[in-house]
Enzyme design. Sequence first.
Site, PDB file in Angstrom:
ATOM      1  N   ARG A 269      36.452   2.633  36.281  1.00 23.49           N
ATOM      2  CA  ARG A 269      35.494   2.441  35.186  1.00 23.49           C
ATOM      3  C   ARG A 269      36.085   1.564  34.086  1.00 23.49           C
ATOM      4  NH1 ARG A 269      33.666   4.338  38.916  1.00 23.49           N
ATOM      5  NH2 ARG A 269      32.330   6.152  39.170  1.00 23.49           N
TER       6      ARG A 269
ATOM      7  N   SER B 131      26.422   8.989  33.113  1.00 21.30           N
ATOM      8  CA  SER B 131      27.641   9.809  33.076  1.00 21.30           C
ATOM      9  C   SER B 131      28.425   9.482  31.806  1.00 21.30           C
ATOM     10  CB  SER B 131      28.506   9.533  34.306  1.00 21.30           C
ATOM     11  OG  SER B 131      27.813   9.886  35.485  1.00 21.30           O
TER      12      SER B 131
ATOM     13  N   GLU C 265      33.134   7.486  28.743  1.00 18.14           N
ATOM     14  CA  GLU C 265      32.791   6.241  29.424  1.00 18.14           C
ATOM     15  C   GLU C 265      32.107   5.239  28.497  1.00 18.14           C
ATOM     16  OE1 GLU C 265      31.069   5.730  33.204  1.00 18.14           O
ATOM     17  OE2 GLU C 265      31.891   7.560  34.058  1.00 18.14           O
TER      18      GLU C 265
END
Length: 342
Positions: free
Chosen positions: A168, A242, A338
């Site tokens: 990520r 997410s 994130e």
Amino acid sequence: MNMPLLPQKNISLQKLNSFGIAAHASAFLRIESEQQLIQISRDQQLARMPRLILGGGSNLVLSDKLDVLVLQMAMMGKHIVEENEDFVYVCAAAGEPWHEFVLWTLQQGLGGLENLSLIPGTAGAAPIQNIGAYGVEMQDYFHHLTAFDFLSGDIVTMDKQDCRFAYRDSIFKHDYRDRMVILNVVFALPKIWQPRLNYGDVAQLLIAKGITAPGPKDVSDAIIAIRRSKLPDPAEIGNAGSFFKNPIVSAELRDSLHAQYPAMVSYAQTDGGYKLAAGWLIEQSGWKGKALGNAGVYQKQALVLVNLGGATGAEVRRLAQQIQADVFDKFGVELEIEPVFV
């Protein structure tokens, strides 16, 4: 001769970020061509302004007032570039909605990106986050991208090594943040395709449907069904997907936690560590379906934070920090956020 670029002033970004935060930008330009970026870099006033590059707004948590020049990437187009014995190379412009691009590749009979179905955002934002789902990351099929460099004023081509992809993560979240603007992305999709079904509930759902030899579209359909059953539609409930990365911990910590919590799911990594399910950790910490102010944790998936109505960026940050603290107190595991707070 190019017409001068005149940014719009005090523009609402509420419909341009998936969290639905009622933010405003002091200056705003919709970018539909490379030439506009070149003009900005050559305009003394615009070039000096701090920038925010905006794609689909699906990985951002915005402040209420942004004293920046927001550049919304709206360059469109997708096509097959070329093919050889092993791969078909496909290109998507930065403003192409990611999920629509994935569906287009499937319509061309090409597999590879199906596990990344229904991820919100744009194709140009996909490399920034190195998006991933169900055992596949974007970098697995990435070939190269083209970007505009505000520092040099050049259009550059970057391969996988240049982008420094990680879980990520990429160089665009660090050294090149708001300096490099991705124009288009090229993927190498294999002519000999194999399904990747060893993550989540995908294989079980296909078996339940009686599909024993799935094709790329079968896998995509299954993943779409799973995601829709677990994740809220940003058009109905504001969210950024997410919210926390699945943490990677040492084998020692994983073994210690598994002894205390036998139901804990973990995935072995090539470096000897283990990836844990952040959603499970959050749920076990008591946060599923709970809220702080106007920001809450989605009742069907604890990994997703939601806007319950009128949430501010500060409220989302406060909720995220409290979840991080509680998970660490209970499990000794640090959760990493994130989305980017702006």
